[in-house]
Design an enzyme around this catalytic site. Structure first.
Site, PDB file in Angstrom:
ATOM      1  N   CYS A 275       0.834  -1.208   0.000  1.00 26.36           N
ATOM      2  CA  CYS A 275       0.000   0.000   0.000  1.00 26.36           C
ATOM      3  C   CYS A 275       0.868   1.257   0.000  1.00 26.36           C
ATOM      4  CB  CYS A 275      -0.920  -0.017   1.218  1.00 26.36           C
ATOM      5  SG  CYS A 275      -1.903   1.482   1.369  1.00 26.36           S
TER       6      CYS A 275
ATOM      7  N   CYS B 298      -0.409   4.087   2.223  1.00 23.40           N
ATOM      8  CA  CYS B 298      -0.225   3.879   3.670  1.00 23.40           C
ATOM      9  C   CYS B 298       1.239   4.056   4.075  1.00 23.40           C
ATOM     10  CB  CYS B 298      -0.643   2.469   4.089  1.00 23.40           C
ATOM     11  SG  CYS B 298      -2.093   1.822   3.279  1.00 23.40           S
ATOM     12  N   ASP B 299       2.170   3.563   3.261  1.00 27.38           N
ATOM     13  CA  ASP B 299       3.563   3.459   3.704  1.00 27.38           C
ATOM     14  C   ASP B 299       4.544   4.371   2.965  1.00 27.38           C
ATOM     15  OD1 ASP B 299       2.781   1.457   5.487  1.00 27.38           O
ATOM     16  OD2 ASP B 299       2.977  -0.087   3.962  1.00 27.38           O
TER      17      ASP B 299
END
Ligand code: NAP
Length: 301
Positions: free
Chosen positions: A132, A135-136
């Protein structure tokens, strides 16, 4: 006993909620994640959902949710662990031990990221291997990252990461990309994105965290130094609950056409979980509507 139990709160599930509400049915949406909106949150920008050109995936998901909430949708938080047919409909068991009963089920549980299945992937998951970018991505500011895949997700992820990472490689197993032309053009025009075609990942290497990736390019084994590996090689349908209940194809998708009717009585499939050619937000939302019409028809009969 509900008329319709909708499993999943992605675009298909939330669209089904809107149509179920408008049809005057008793219904609820079961969702695993609190305030969920499905996979759309993982897409930075959506350029092909009608009426919302350039909207962020997170914002579009929020709008879907607000719409469903405005029409009085009841949300039940929980993970579905079992589905079983009863004399009058379906019993849905949740991980907390509770269960709900409904005349029909709209199954809209979407898909999860597919893994590469290579050495180091599991070991460095969360330590440089990610599924992701949104997200990261922030962990890789000023660093080098490799995105694996050649579809819309891979190119979208690469474009997102290119804003903060120093260098982004797109490692793709073929010479031709699967992603849509506008994403390809944007990526080609982005200075710090470099395509690595005809390359198959072999191993993710590292110590405390990822330091590189080993791959073969046209038969020659190579090493690339990278701080992160973003795997974007497609997704697998979340249909394990349906084994032995509804007919699935050989890749695990529920066999159903656009009326969303499955082989199981009173069970309807909507969104990325069903067999279809185009898996997009707009087709998932369309499925939500069609599934409710089919469920209503089933209840009336
Ligand atoms: P996808 O279209 O299935 O693409 C997966 C990519 O990964 C392909 O390029 C494939 O290579 C490659 N791949 C698969 N298995 C691999 C392996 N084991 N090793 C190396 N490479 C591998 O998946 P996606 O990009 O996640 O997209 C899924 C669906 O969501 C699509 O319908 C897409 O259009 C949609 N989507 C839409 C948007 C948007 O509209 N904004 C954003 C994201 C996704 P090959 O090309 O060689 O098969």
């Amino acid at each position: 006993m509900y008329d319709v139990m909708i499993l999943g709160s992605g675009p298909a599930g939330l669209s089904a909620a809107v149509y179920a509400s408008r049809a005057g049915l008793s219904f609820a949406v079961i969702e695993k994640d609190y305030m969920g909106t499905g996979q759309i949150v993982y897409t930075e920008q959506v350029d092909n959902y009608l009426g919302y050109f350039g909207i962020g995936g997170f914002s579009l998901g929020e709008k879907f949710r607000e719409h469903a909430e405005a029409l009085g949708t009841e949300f039940i938080e929980g993970e579905v662990t079992e589905l079983s047919r009863t004399d009058s409909g379906w019993k849905i068991l949740l991980s907390d031990g509770n269960n709900v009963e409904s005349k029909t089920v709209i199954y809209a549980l979407g898909a999860s990221p597919k893994k590469l299945g290579i050495s180091g992937e599991e070991e460095f998951s969360g330590r440089g291997v990610s599924y992701c970018a949104i997200c990261d991505g922030a962990f890789f500011e000023g660093k080098t990252v490799a995105v694996i895949g050649g579809g819309d997700t891979a190119l979208g992820d690469a474009l997102y990461l290119s804003k903060t990472a120093e260098k982004v490689y797109i490692i793709h197993r073929r010479n031709e990309l699967r992603a849509n032309a506008s994403l390809v053009k944007k990526a080609e025009e982005t200075e710090n994105i470099q395509f690595v075609p005809e390359s198959v990942p072999l191993e993710i290497i590292g110590a405390e965290s990822v330091t590189g990736i080993k791959y073969t390019q046209k038969g020659t084994e190579k090493n690339m130094n990278t701080d992160g590996v973003f795997v974007a090689v497609g997704s697998l349908p979340n249909t394990s609950l349906l084994s032995g209940i509804a007919d699935l194809d050989n890749r695990g998708y529920i066999i159903a056409d656009e009326n969303c009717i499955t082989s199981a009585d009173g069970l309807f499939a909507a969104g990325d979980v069903r067999t279809k050619v185009v898996r997009q937000v707009i087709t998932a939302a369309a499925d939500g509507a069609n599934a409710v019409v089919s469920a209503l028809d089933y209840i009336n009969k």
